[in-house]
Design a protein around this motif. Structure first.
Motif, PDB file in Angstrom:
ATOM      1  N   LYS A  90      43.075  40.064  38.183  1.00 55.87           N
ATOM      2  CA  LYS A  90      41.768  40.606  37.842  1.00 55.87           C
ATOM      3  C   LYS A  90      41.867  42.114  37.997  1.00 55.87           C
ATOM      4  O   LYS A  90      42.138  42.635  39.080  1.00 55.87           O
ATOM      5  N   LEU A  91      41.649  42.804  36.870  1.00 55.11           N
ATOM      6  CA  LEU A  91      41.798  44.251  36.813  1.00 55.11           C
ATOM      7  C   LEU A  91      40.435  44.893  36.591  1.00 55.11           C
ATOM      8  O   LEU A  91      39.654  44.442  35.756  1.00 55.11           O
ATOM      9  N   SER A  92      40.165  45.956  37.324  1.00 54.14           N
ATOM     10  CA  SER A  92      38.939  46.713  37.135  1.00 54.14           C
ATOM     11  C   SER A  92      39.298  48.123  36.687  1.00 54.14           C
ATOM     12  O   SER A  92      40.232  48.740  37.212  1.00 54.14           O
TER      13      SER A  92
ATOM     14  N   PHE B 137      29.346  39.104  38.778  1.00 53.30           N
ATOM     15  CA  PHE B 137      30.446  39.549  39.630  1.00 53.30           C
ATOM     16  C   PHE B 137      31.070  38.369  40.387  1.00 53.30           C
ATOM     17  O   PHE B 137      32.285  38.316  40.584  1.00 53.30           O
ATOM     18  N   GLN B 138      30.240  37.412  40.759  1.00 52.36           N
ATOM     19  CA  GLN B 138      30.780  36.232  41.434  1.00 52.36           C
ATOM     20  C   GLN B 138      31.644  35.408  40.477  1.00 52.36           C
ATOM     21  O   GLN B 138      32.700  34.903  40.852  1.00 52.36           O
ATOM     22  N   ASN B 139      31.171  35.267  39.220  1.00 54.60           N
ATOM     23  CA  ASN B 139      31.985  34.557  38.233  1.00 54.60           C
ATOM     24  C   ASN B 139      33.306  35.265  38.000  1.00 54.60           C
ATOM     25  O   ASN B 139      34.354  34.641  37.855  1.00 54.60           O
ATOM     26  N   PHE B 140      33.247  36.579  37.959  1.00 55.95           N
ATOM     27  CA  PHE B 140      34.476  37.352  37.765  1.00 55.95           C
ATOM     28  C   PHE B 140      35.417  37.146  38.943  1.00 55.95           C
ATOM     29  O   PHE B 140      36.626  37.003  38.780  1.00 55.95           O
ATOM     30  N   GLU B 141      34.857  37.087  40.130  1.00 59.67           N
ATOM     31  CA  GLU B 141      35.689  36.952  41.328  1.00 59.67           C
ATOM     32  C   GLU B 141      36.336  35.584  41.415  1.00 59.67           C
ATOM     33  O   GLU B 141      37.444  35.430  41.937  1.00 59.67           O
ATOM     34  N   THR B 142      35.660  34.569  40.874  1.00 60.37           N
ATOM     35  CA  THR B 142      36.170  33.204  41.009  1.00 60.37           C
ATOM     36  C   THR B 142      36.984  32.735  39.813  1.00 60.37           C
ATOM     37  O   THR B 142      37.250  31.544  39.673  1.00 60.37           O
ATOM     38  N   ILE B 143      37.336  33.668  38.911  1.00 61.30           N
ATOM     39  CA  ILE B 143      38.224  33.287  37.803  1.00 61.30           C
ATOM     40  C   ILE B 143      39.508  32.717  38.391  1.00 61.30           C
ATOM     41  O   ILE B 143      40.142  33.325  39.235  1.00 61.30           O
ATOM     42  N   SER B 144      39.905  31.550  37.926  1.00 57.97           N
ATOM     43  CA  SER B 144      41.082  30.900  38.502  1.00 57.97           C
ATOM     44  C   SER B 144      41.808  30.103  37.438  1.00 57.97           C
ATOM     45  O   SER B 144      41.549  30.247  36.246  1.00 57.97           O
ATOM     46  N   GLU B 145      42.709  29.245  37.886  1.00 62.97           N
ATOM     47  CA  GLU B 145      43.485  28.379  37.002  1.00 62.97           C
ATOM     48  C   GLU B 145      44.209  29.179  35.926  1.00 62.97           C
ATOM     49  O   GLU B 145      44.215  28.815  34.753  1.00 62.97           O
ATOM     50  N   GLY B 146      44.819  30.273  36.343  1.00 63.00           N
ATOM     51  CA  GLY B 146      45.653  31.038  35.426  1.00 63.00           C
ATOM     52  C   GLY B 146      44.907  31.982  34.519  1.00 63.00           C
ATOM     53  O   GLY B 146      45.519  32.670  33.702  1.00 63.00           O
ATOM     54  N   LYS B 147      43.579  32.069  34.650  1.00 64.89           N
ATOM     55  CA  LYS B 147      42.828  32.977  33.792  1.00 64.89           C
ATOM     56  C   LYS B 147      42.901  34.411  34.318  1.00 64.89           C
ATOM     57  O   LYS B 147      43.100  34.644  35.498  1.00 64.89           O
ATOM     58  N   THR B 148      42.706  35.307  33.390  1.00 66.58           N
ATOM     59  CA  THR B 148      42.849  36.726  33.684  1.00 66.58           C
ATOM     60  C   THR B 148      41.542  37.433  33.376  1.00 66.58           C
ATOM     61  O   THR B 148      40.823  37.040  32.451  1.00 66.58           O
ATOM     62  N   GLY B 149      41.213  38.472  34.138  1.00 68.40           N
ATOM     63  CA  GLY B 149      39.959  39.174  33.925  1.00 68.40           C
ATOM     64  C   GLY B 149      40.141  40.677  33.895  1.00 68.40           C
ATOM     65  O   GLY B 149      40.952  41.240  34.628  1.00 68.40           O
ATOM     66  N   ILE B 150      39.368  41.309  33.021  1.00 65.69           N
ATOM     67  CA  ILE B 150      39.315  42.765  32.965  1.00 65.69           C
ATOM     68  C   ILE B 150      37.846  43.165  33.054  1.00 65.69           C
ATOM     69  O   ILE B 150      37.028  42.723  32.251  1.00 65.69           O
TER      70      ILE B 150
ATOM     71  N   ILE C  59      30.712  50.010  41.854  1.00 70.04           N
ATOM     72  CA  ILE C  59      31.880  49.834  42.723  1.00 70.04           C
ATOM     73  C   ILE C  59      31.893  48.438  43.335  1.00 70.04           C
ATOM     74  O   ILE C  59      32.946  47.872  43.603  1.00 70.04           O
ATOM     75  N   SER C  60      30.704  47.851  43.485  1.00 68.77           N
ATOM     76  CA  SER C  60      30.652  46.491  44.027  1.00 68.77           C
ATOM     77  C   SER C  60      31.368  45.506  43.130  1.00 68.77           C
ATOM     78  O   SER C  60      31.869  44.476  43.605  1.00 68.77           O
ATOM     79  N   ALA C  61      31.430  45.816  41.831  1.00 69.81           N
ATOM     80  CA  ALA C  61      32.184  44.957  40.912  1.00 69.81           C
ATOM     81  C   ALA C  61      33.663  45.273  40.986  1.00 69.81           C
ATOM     82  O   ALA C  61      34.507  44.379  40.997  1.00 69.81           O
ATOM     83  N   ALA C  62      33.997  46.550  41.059  1.00 66.72           N
ATOM     84  CA  ALA C  62      35.400  46.951  41.065  1.00 66.72           C
ATOM     85  C   ALA C  62      36.130  46.419  42.287  1.00 66.72           C
ATOM     86  O   ALA C  62      37.298  46.021  42.203  1.00 66.72           O
ATOM     87  N   ARG C  63      35.475  46.385  43.415  1.00 67.50           N
ATOM     88  CA  ARG C  63      36.171  45.998  44.654  1.00 67.50           C
ATOM     89  C   ARG C  63      36.573  44.525  44.646  1.00 67.50           C
ATOM     90  O   ARG C  63      37.392  44.104  45.460  1.00 67.50           O
TER      91      ARG C  63
ATOM     92  N   THR D 110      44.275  48.885  45.209  1.00 66.62           N
ATOM     93  CA  THR D 110      43.162  48.039  45.623  1.00 66.62           C
ATOM     94  C   THR D 110      41.999  48.909  46.054  1.00 66.62           C
ATOM     95  O   THR D 110      42.120  50.135  46.194  1.00 66.62           O
ATOM     96  N   HIS D 111      40.875  48.263  46.282  1.00 65.68           N
ATOM     97  CA  HIS D 111      39.692  49.002  46.725  1.00 65.68           C
ATOM     98  C   HIS D 111      39.981  49.761  48.017  1.00 65.68           C
ATOM     99  O   HIS D 111      39.670  50.965  48.126  1.00 65.68           O
TER     100      HIS D 111
END
Length: 596
Positions: free
Chosen positions: A372-374, A527-540, A546-550, A568-569
């Motif tokens: 997961k990249l910000s 932001f919670q959905n972005f944080e919980t991306i899993s099962e090989g998925k990637t996020g940008i 900043i609360s999202a970036a961290r 990292t943050h």
């Protein structure tokens, strides 16, 4: 390319459009057109014999009923032929118009956005849209040219045998009208191209005055009169230029028409004079005058169609072919791709078309599957530009963008885009049904109600819309096409766009300022959905929060088109750079808000 080669190429292009859309019907239309020409001449001949029979000249009066029957039958056949031609005309050429528009849509979808990023590019696309009738109806004009040529040839042979001198004079006097028509058609086309930017401008002002979307601002800031005055100013200039051309055309064509009619009158007087002397019968008078008018009309139409087809085609179709032959900046790759592993920007430089400033200047980073990249930076630093480049919407100036270790140009860009799902900062608001608004990201699954509803729940808008959906998922968003449609707030529209991104279920999810129009609760859900991306998925994630970036595994900071910080943050806060300054500013703001 010579004008003759361009014309022949245009004929092939037009014929391919018509044949591809209607097959052999175009040839049936051609035969009916020739038949119509023959029926018109035969009707005049039948009228000649009928009048001679009734007057007792060159025929017995007893033959009159026969010629009446023949004449009526020919008239009925003529009317029937015209009816069939009209039916085929709509079928053949309206389908060809559709075929042209489909080709145009396919080409537009394959072009880089850089083609449309300038006034020049928009003028080019306007030209190609406007050229539709030229391209489609070239075959129709050729059919008419041949039909009129046959009519003219047959009628003029009869007139030639009667009196060659008068026939030729009558014909010559039709030429000024043909020349004037050609001259003013050419001027009108040149004026249209010069006025294309003005037409777009006053059309936009008209949209501001009449569309519901800008209505709130127009009323809030009392903009009706200022915008209307601008609309009227530009429209008046447009109308004045056309009015001047129309006046010139009117007087010139009136003169040409007077010359042509003088020829008709002179020829008619001569024919009547011959009848008074007893050299021809009453039926011959009708025949020769009728054939003279027919020959003159056929000659005028034939030459007008021919000149228009030649000049118009060679003036317009060159731009059409130039547009369709534009090579996309991106090479057409053939390597299949179905999985995302890595994305690498390698010293990428980019500036937008028709500008001199580099938005990105030597940007390099790597994103691995599951990361997961910000991306953080001030406005205009190039954050959204990175997204446009990795989706192949523009071509880079230099450097490389590698996907799974290979240049993106090696792949079919359509397959590449299937790997990504994006919520753009400037998201679209489609006045379609809720179902279609969501399923646009993967239309093959438009019938999967449960999956659409799941995406709406994930986007946080499903419960909000329940009471407003009279027709469930098939309820329209906005009242543009249905008065029972639902009007949404900007925040709800952003949740719709977010749900559309979720519905695609792509391997890489991109959020470009996803919370700009949302409340704090909806923002936190994203932001919670972005944080919980899993099962090989990637996020940008691109966000000024900043609360999202961290929440990202890694953060890159853009400043002046370059990556100035990465980590990292915690690492970036410890570095005390631009990111730390953003963080401290927002921290102070939230602390002050909480204290209040």
């Amino acid at each position: 390319m010579s004008r003759m080669k361009l014309f022949l190429k245009s004929v092939r292009f037009s014929l391919s459009l018509v044949y591809q859309s209607s097959g052999l019907l175009v040839f049936v239309y051609f035969l009916l057109s020739l038949l119509g020409s023959a029926l018109g001449l035969l009707s005049t001949y039948a009228l000649r014999f009928l009048l001679n029979a009734l007057s007792g000249a060159q025929a017995a009066a007893s033959d009159a009923p026969i010629w009446i029957a023949v004449y009526v039958i020919l008239l009925v056949l003529t009317q029937g032929n015209e009816a069939f031609q009209n039916i085929l005309y709509d079928s053949v050429f309206k389908r060809a118009e559709h075929q042209y528009e489909c080709r145009l849509a396919d080409k537009m979808s394959a072009l880089s956005l850089s083609v449309l990023d300038s006034s020049v590019g928009r003028d080019m696309t306007d030209d190609v849209r406007y050229a539709r009738n030229t391209a489609v109806y070239l075959v129709y004009r050729l059919v008419k040219i041949i039909s009129y040529a046959c009519t003219f040839a047959a009628a003029f042979v009869v007139l030639f045998q009667f009196n060659f001198g008068f026939s030729l004079l009558f014909l010559v006097l039709t030429i000024p009208g043909i020349v004037m028509t050609f001259v003013f058609d050419k001027r009108a086309d040149e004026l249209r191209r010069r006025q294309a930017p003005d037409v777009r401008k006053f059309s936009y002002y008209r949209w501001m005055l009449t569309d519901a979307w800008p209505a709130k601002d127009v009323r809030m800031y009392d903009l009706t009169e200022p915008i209307k005055s601008r609309y009227e100013e530009v429209k008046k200039e447009y109308l004045a230029a056309n009015r001047r051309l129309d006046k010139q055309k009117l007087f010139s064509l009136l003169f040409a028409e007077a010359v042509t009619r003088a020829g008709e009158v002179a020829f008619s007087i001569y024919v009547v004079y011959e009848a008074v002397l007893g050299r021809i019968g009453i039926g011959d008078v009708a025949l020769y005058i009728g054939f003279a008018v027919t020959a003159a009309g056929a000659f005028t139409e034939m030459v007008s169609y021919a000149v228009f087809a030649w000049v118009r085609t060679t003036a317009v179709m060159g731009r059409v072919f130039a547009f369709f032959e534009i090579e996309n900046d991106r090479p057409v790759g053939k390597i299949p791709i179905s999985a995302f592993e890595t994305l690498q920007f390698d010293n990428v430089c980019f500036k937008y078309p028709y500008t001199n400033k580099y938005i990105l200047n030597g940007v390099s980073f790597t994103l691995h599957r599951g990361e997961k990249l910000s991306i953080v930076g001030v406005n205009g630093s190039g954050k959204s530009t990175i997204i446009k480049l990795l989706l192949g919407l523009y071509e880079i100036e230099s450097g490389q963008i590698l996907l799974n270790g290979l240049p993106m140009g090696d792949y079919d860009i359509r397959q590449v885009r299937k790997l990504f799902s994006a919520l753009f900062q400037s998201f679209a608001q489609y006045p379609l049904s809720l179902r279609n608004n969501i399923a646009l990201s993967d239309y093959d699954r438009a019938g999967q109600d449960a999956e659409i509803e799941a995406a709406l729940r994930q986007g946080g808008v499903y419960e909000e819309l329940q009471e407003k959906l009279e027709n469930g998922l098939d309820s329209y968003m906005t009242r543009k096409f249905d008065d029972s449609g639902t009007e949404l707030s900007k925040g709800q529209w952003q949740k719709i766009a977010l749900s559309r991104a979720y519905f695609k279920n792509a391997q890489v999810l991109i959020f470009d300022e996803p919370s700009a129009a949302l409340d704090a609760e909806a923002e936190d859900r994203i932001f919670q959905n972005f944080e919980t991306i899993s099962e090989g998925k990637t996020g940008i994630m691109i966000s000024h929060r900043i609360s999202a970036a961290r929440m990202a595994d890694r953060i890159i900071v853009l400043d002046g088109g370059k990556i100035t910080e990465s980590g990292t943050h915690e690492e970036l806060v410890a570095q005390g750079g631009l990111y730390a300054r953003f963080y401290n500013l927002q921290k102070e703001k939230y602390t002050a808000g909480e204290g209040a």
